[in-house]
Design an enzyme around this catalytic site. Structure first.
Site, PDB file in Angstrom:
ATOM      1  CG  HIS A   3      -1.996   0.756   1.274  1.00 61.74           C
ATOM      2  ND1 HIS A   3      -2.492   1.526   0.156  1.00 61.74           N
ATOM      3  CD2 HIS A   3      -2.861   1.333   2.166  1.00 61.74           C
ATOM      4  CE1 HIS A   3      -3.705   2.464   0.424  1.00 61.74           C
ATOM      5  NE2 HIS A   3      -3.709   2.128   1.697  1.00 61.74           N
ATOM      6  CG  HIS A  52      -4.699   0.729  -8.214  1.00 62.84           C
ATOM      7  ND1 HIS A  52      -5.912   0.405  -7.858  1.00 62.84           N
ATOM      8  CD2 HIS A  52      -4.139   1.185  -7.496  1.00 62.84           C
ATOM      9  CE1 HIS A  52      -6.033   1.120  -6.922  1.00 62.84           C
ATOM     10  NE2 HIS A  52      -5.100   1.963  -6.756  1.00 62.84           N
ATOM     11  CG  ASP A 104       2.896   4.388  -4.140  1.00 64.50           C
ATOM     12  OD1 ASP A 104       2.693   5.516  -3.620  1.00 64.50           O
ATOM     13  OD2 ASP A 104       2.150   3.340  -3.824  1.00 64.50           O
TER      14      ASP A 104
END
Ligand code: NMX
Ligand code: MLT
Length: 398
Positions: free
Chosen positions: A237, A278, A333
């Site tokens: 995460h 994802h 990210d």
């Protein structure tokens, strides 16, 4: 018609929305509808929208205005914006004892653990018990807490400048931090955009879900959000932003062939390729697209930025060869670490705390909605999903 509204209109009390099959069990509730969300929705190809606005359209708004949006579901007028900033300033003072607690923490403890302890400490010092008051107080105190966290953990805990509550959230953090050789404008653009992009991501992302679950038992806002930060700290995460920059530093080249070898090696070693994939998205995350555009504008020749530019080209092709990977494209990210590194944050261990700082607003707003708006104001009841017994034949102690 936008997706969120269409989904809402399609919901009918007497029609099944979703059929649960045994194949849904032990899949982390993937795709199973469990509630409604008033702050944001995520579509597989267009990504996150805050209160209906595609995220890219909000990227240049101030973080304070976007916090206002998440709490009030409308962007503020200029006078509402000024009043909201004054309200945050009124709430922002951080008690001295927070720094005293930080001074007692192990310096090699992860910054996300410090963040969670910091939020708990603020709660112990001043919980009002009112969901909205506590959420706004915490948001207003985050910039100072973040600055204190960095400084004290780095061993720079003395002679810290006083907070200046008249400044913006980003400016208060930067002032507390007192970094050398800072380009204030660059810092402001990158951190403000970072905060806006990371504030919310639908109702079901792990940290938000965890925070709302904790709040459903009527734990305080502080306890709920501290728990959410613990959920965010996992490498699959939020901590993927740390891991991603760590491997960008390890790659150390923007040569496509060498980057491809590196990615293939990570996969061969059964390690995740951080910054890609994802649970919901099925295209490049628009939050990544915005950060790439920002990097192309502000730091196109930065060495790390050049590596992630190559990774963005190479990794989706390599990951796409494995058909079990649902989305081989870049996620939020991939780029944030390179941008943070460029403005002077050289230690990736801290990166997830920026994600946490931003996400406090989305989680706070969603907790308020679940506690005070849902079910005609009664609030969502305590979370209690069903688990099916496995390998547990009834037996008795002789
Ligand atoms: N690198 C390697 N393997 C991957 C990746 C990746 N980037 N993405 C998916 N997979 C694997 C995944 O581990 C799973 O393997 P297995 O069947 O052996 O358990 C398989 O592909 C199918 O997974 P998906 O259905 O595509 O993805 P899932 O919804 O389970 O997981 C992530 C989503 C985000 C956890 C996963 O894509 C991942 O681990 N990505 C790398 C870590 C990362 O960047 N996380 C940040 C996500 C955004 N955020 O900030 O929270
Ligand atoms: C997030 O921003 O929380 C991540 O993209 C993870 C998610 O939405 O599941």
């Amino acid at each position: 018609m936008d997706v969120g509204r269409r989904e809402a209109l399609e919901m009918k009390d007497d029609e099944p929305m979703f059929a649960v099959h045994s194949s849904h069990l032990n899949t982390g509730l993937r795709g199973v509808p469990v509630g409604t969300c008033r702050t944001s929705f995520v579509t597989p190809t267009e990504g996150v929208h805050y209160c209906g606005y595609p995220i890219a359209e909000l990227a240049r708004h101030s973080p304070e205005d976007v916090v206002y949006l998440l709490f009030n579901k409308e962007l503020p007028t200029p006078s509402q914006s000024t009043a909201f900033k004054a309200d945050l300033a009124r709430r922002g003072a951080v008690p001295d004892s927070l720094a005293a607690v930080f001074h007692t923490l192990p310096r090699n403890g992860h910054p996300m653990d410090w963040l969670s302890v910091g939020i708990h400490t603020l709660g112990m010092l001043d919980t009002t018990g009112d969901w909205k008051e506590d959420a706004l107080n915490l948001i207003a105190r985050m910039p100072r807490m973040m600055g204190l966290l960095f400084r004290i953990r780095e061993g720079r805990g003395e002679a810290i400048p006083d907070d200046d509550l008249e400044l913006t959230m980003v400016q208060r953090f930067v002032r507390t931090l007192e970094m050398e050789d800072v380009d204030d404008d660059l810092m402001d653009q990158i951190l403000s955009t970072y905060l806006v992009l990371h504030m919310d991501h639908g109702g079901g992302n792990l940290s938000t879900f965890a925070g709302k679950a904790i709040a459903s038992g009527h734990a305080t806002v502080y306890a709920s959000i501290a728990g959410a930060m613990n959920a965010l700290s996992g490498p699959l995460h939020g901590r993927a932003n740390q891991s991603c920059l760590e491997f960008v530093l390890r790659i150390g080249t923007s040569d496509p062939a060498e980057v491809e070898t590196f990615v293939r090696n990570e996969l061969a070693e059964k390690r995740p390729v951080f910054g890609f994939g994802h649970a919901v998205l099925r295209a490049e995350d628009p939050r990544a697209t915005v950060q790439f555009a920002l990097g192309e504008r502000l730091c196109p020749d930065d060495e790390n930025f050049k590596v992630i530019r190559t990774l963005r080209e190479v990794a989706p092709r390599v990951l796409g060869e494995n058909k079990k990977i649902s989305n081989p494209n870049a996620n939020v990210d991939i780029a944030s670490g390179a941008l943070l590194h460029h403005i002077g944050f050289r230690d990736p261990t801290y990166y997830t705390t920026f994600f946490g700082w931003a996400r406090v607003s989305g989680i706070g707003a969603q907790i308020i909605d679940e506690r005070t708006v849902m079910r005609g104001g009664k609030g969502t009841p305590i979370y209690r999903p069903k688990y099916i017994a496995e390998e547990q034949d009834l037996r008795h102690v002789d």
